[in-house]
Design an enzyme around this catalytic site. Structure first.
Site, mmCIF file in Angstrom:
data_model
loop_
_atom_site.group_PDB
_atom_site.id
_atom_site.type_symbol
_atom_site.label_atom_id
_atom_site.label_comp_id
_atom_site.label_asym_id
_atom_site.label_seq_id
_atom_site.Cartn_x
_atom_site.Cartn_y
_atom_site.Cartn_z
ATOM 1 N N ARG A 131 -5.863 -21.928 -35.718
ATOM 2 C CA ARG A 131 -4.429 -21.717 -35.991
ATOM 3 C C ARG A 131 -4.120 -20.522 -36.889
ATOM 4 O O ARG A 131 -3.139 -19.825 -36.663
ATOM 5 C CB ARG A 131 -3.827 -22.978 -36.622
ATOM 6 C CG ARG A 131 -3.618 -24.079 -35.625
ATOM 7 C CD ARG A 131 -2.902 -25.248 -36.276
ATOM 8 N NE ARG A 131 -2.977 -26.411 -35.406
ATOM 9 C CZ ARG A 131 -3.075 -27.650 -35.849
ATOM 10 N NH1 ARG A 131 -3.107 -27.911 -37.145
ATOM 11 N NH2 ARG A 131 -3.129 -28.647 -34.998
ATOM 12 N N CYS A 139 1.166 -31.303 -36.049
ATOM 13 C CA CYS A 139 2.277 -32.155 -35.601
ATOM 14 C C CYS A 139 3.443 -32.208 -36.595
ATOM 15 O O CYS A 139 4.611 -32.093 -36.210
ATOM 16 C CB CYS A 139 1.747 -33.562 -35.330
ATOM 17 S SG CYS A 139 0.697 -34.205 -36.648
ATOM 18 N N GLY A 187 -1.976 -39.435 -35.405
ATOM 19 C CA GLY A 187 -2.496 -38.144 -35.858
ATOM 20 C C GLY A 187 -4.000 -38.196 -36.107
ATOM 21 O O GLY A 187 -4.683 -37.174 -36.059
ATOM 22 N N HIS A 224 6.139 -39.741 -36.231
ATOM 23 C CA HIS A 224 6.248 -39.322 -37.627
ATOM 24 C C HIS A 224 7.727 -39.286 -38.037
ATOM 25 O O HIS A 224 8.588 -38.895 -37.246
ATOM 26 C CB HIS A 224 5.732 -37.892 -37.817
ATOM 27 C CG HIS A 224 4.239 -37.732 -37.733
ATOM 28 N ND1 HIS A 224 3.360 -38.774 -37.564
ATOM 29 C CD2 HIS A 224 3.478 -36.604 -37.829
ATOM 30 C CE1 HIS A 224 2.119 -38.300 -37.541
ATOM 31 N NE2 HIS A 224 2.160 -36.995 -37.693
ATOM 32 N N GLN A 246 4.667 -38.145 -32.492
ATOM 33 C CA GLN A 246 3.546 -37.283 -32.904
ATOM 34 C C GLN A 246 2.699 -36.856 -31.717
ATOM 35 O O GLN A 246 2.239 -35.720 -31.647
ATOM 36 C CB GLN A 246 2.677 -38.039 -33.930
ATOM 37 C CG GLN A 246 1.555 -37.225 -34.559
ATOM 38 C CD GLN A 246 0.288 -37.178 -33.728
ATOM 39 O OE1 GLN A 246 0.010 -38.093 -32.955
ATOM 40 N NE2 GLN A 246 -0.483 -36.111 -33.873
#
Ligand code: A2P
Length: 340
Positions: free
Chosen positions: A98, A127, A158, A251, A324
């Site tokens: 990322r 997320c 998650g 979430h 999520q």
């Protein structure tokens, strides 16, 4: 028509990816399902047909155009370079790539233009970050944002399918006065909550359960760093406290946002009503605002409870809930794939 491979096809996100490919009629020529040797040979139904799961190997990507990868950072690190070498484009759902400057980090409603810069890998954000950015970005464009503080209430999904199953089984056991032996969740989860247990440093086992020297956990720091990268604005002040709550797959986030320009609550609702991927959902007279069960299995990020923060100038609180596994992971990845 594309030849697609799903890495981690038996997992929580992998299963959702399969469902979304079918539901959205993704232009598939073929579909290869990859997982660990434990799952090799298992059959998974897709559009009425059985597909046999294969073990993930370096030569798994021959003839594949697109890889949707969701089996964890260390496996992405090891196997995705082989996928790129085989000529595939990878949408990677782990944290491994990322922050790599050569890898675009994309939320299609925010920075779809960054997809074009890819060199074989596009990263799907964290997320909690995706769920925060869907309502935040249109407000950022309309009024400017000076600072955002997020408190998260994060679901078991998650941490993967096994964590969801452990939450179910632990809840049953404790409700029946029994004890329960956990394997992936570090603390009692049923009837409890705990500060997010994301390891501070993925690659180093000795830090696997520690927080950073700053006191942040990795999940909190991801929300800071990934927002900067996705917005292309490292001056934006972002802060987060991440907590795991005993919820299966959606979430919730309490966002406190300080705007640069003055805005009324009505103007904020107006922007949110027109925001792509966002749905205002509330009936204040019935004390009804988005809850995790409202967002479960749904695409939009649900928002409500916009109110003025009485403690400071030009600041607002917003309540946000999103699935999520769906927009927080699989749906965002499929949207990126559709744009490619
Ligand atoms: P498997 O079911 O064979 O263990 P989740 O995030 O829900 O826990 O899912 C993780 C996914 O990653 C699963 O599909 C899992 O497959 C896959 N996986 C885990 N370890 C490996 C591995 N060594 N090689 C390939 N896939 C793996």
């Amino acid at each position: 028509m594309k030849n697609v491979a799903i890495v981690g096809a038996t997992g929580a996100v992998g299963q959702e990816l399969l469902g979304l490919l079918a539901e959205r009629n993704f232009p598939l020529k073929s579909l290869r399902l990859l997982a660990s040797s434990r799952s090799a040979g298992k059959k998974i139904k897709f559009k009425g047909e059985d597909i046999t799961v294969q073990e993930l190997r370096h030569d798994s990507f021959e003839g594949i155009d697109l890889v949707l990868s969701s089996a964890g950072g260390s496996l992405s690190k090891e196997y995705m370079p082989s996928a790129v070498k085989a000529g595939a484009v990878v949408v990677d759902n782990t944290s491994y790539f990322r922050m790599n400057p050569d890898v675009p980090l994309v939320v299609p409603e925010v920075n779809p233009q960054d997809i074009k810069k890819h060199k074989g890998i596009i990263a799907n954000p964290n997320c909690s970050t995706i769920i925060m950015l869907l309502p935040l970005y249109p407000l950022y464009k309309a009024f400017g944002v000076e600072r955002i503080h997020a408190c998260t209430y994060q679901a078991a999904s998650g941490a993967g399918a096994t964590a969801m199953e452990e939450l179910r089984l632990e809840s049953l056991a404790l409700a029946n006065g029994k004890t329960f032996q956990r394997s992936v969740i570090p603390h009692q989860y049923a009837f409890n909550l705990f500060p997010h247990n994301s390891p501070y440093n993925d690659g180093s086992p000795e830090k696997a359960s520690s927080f950073a020297p700053t006191g942040y956990c990795e999940e909190e720091w991801k929300m800071v760093a990934e927002t900067h990268k996705i917005f292309g604005d490292s001056n934006l002040r972002v802060n987060a406290t991440c907590v795991r709550v005993p919820i299966l797959r959606a979430h919730s986030e309490a966002l406190n946002i300080r705007l640069s320009k003055k805005a009324s609550v009505a103007e904020i609702y107006d922007v949110l009503r027109n925001a792509p991927g966002v749905e205002v959902m509330e009936e204040p007279s019935k004390n009804r605002w988005p809850m995790p069960i409202d967002a479960t299995g749904k695409d939009p990020i649900l928002v409500g409870r916009v109110r003025i923060d009485q403690s400071q100038e030009n600041a607002f609180d917003i309540w946000v809930v999103g699935d999520q596994i769906r927009k927080g992971a699989a749906l965002n990845a499929i949207q990126i794939a559709e744009l490619i």
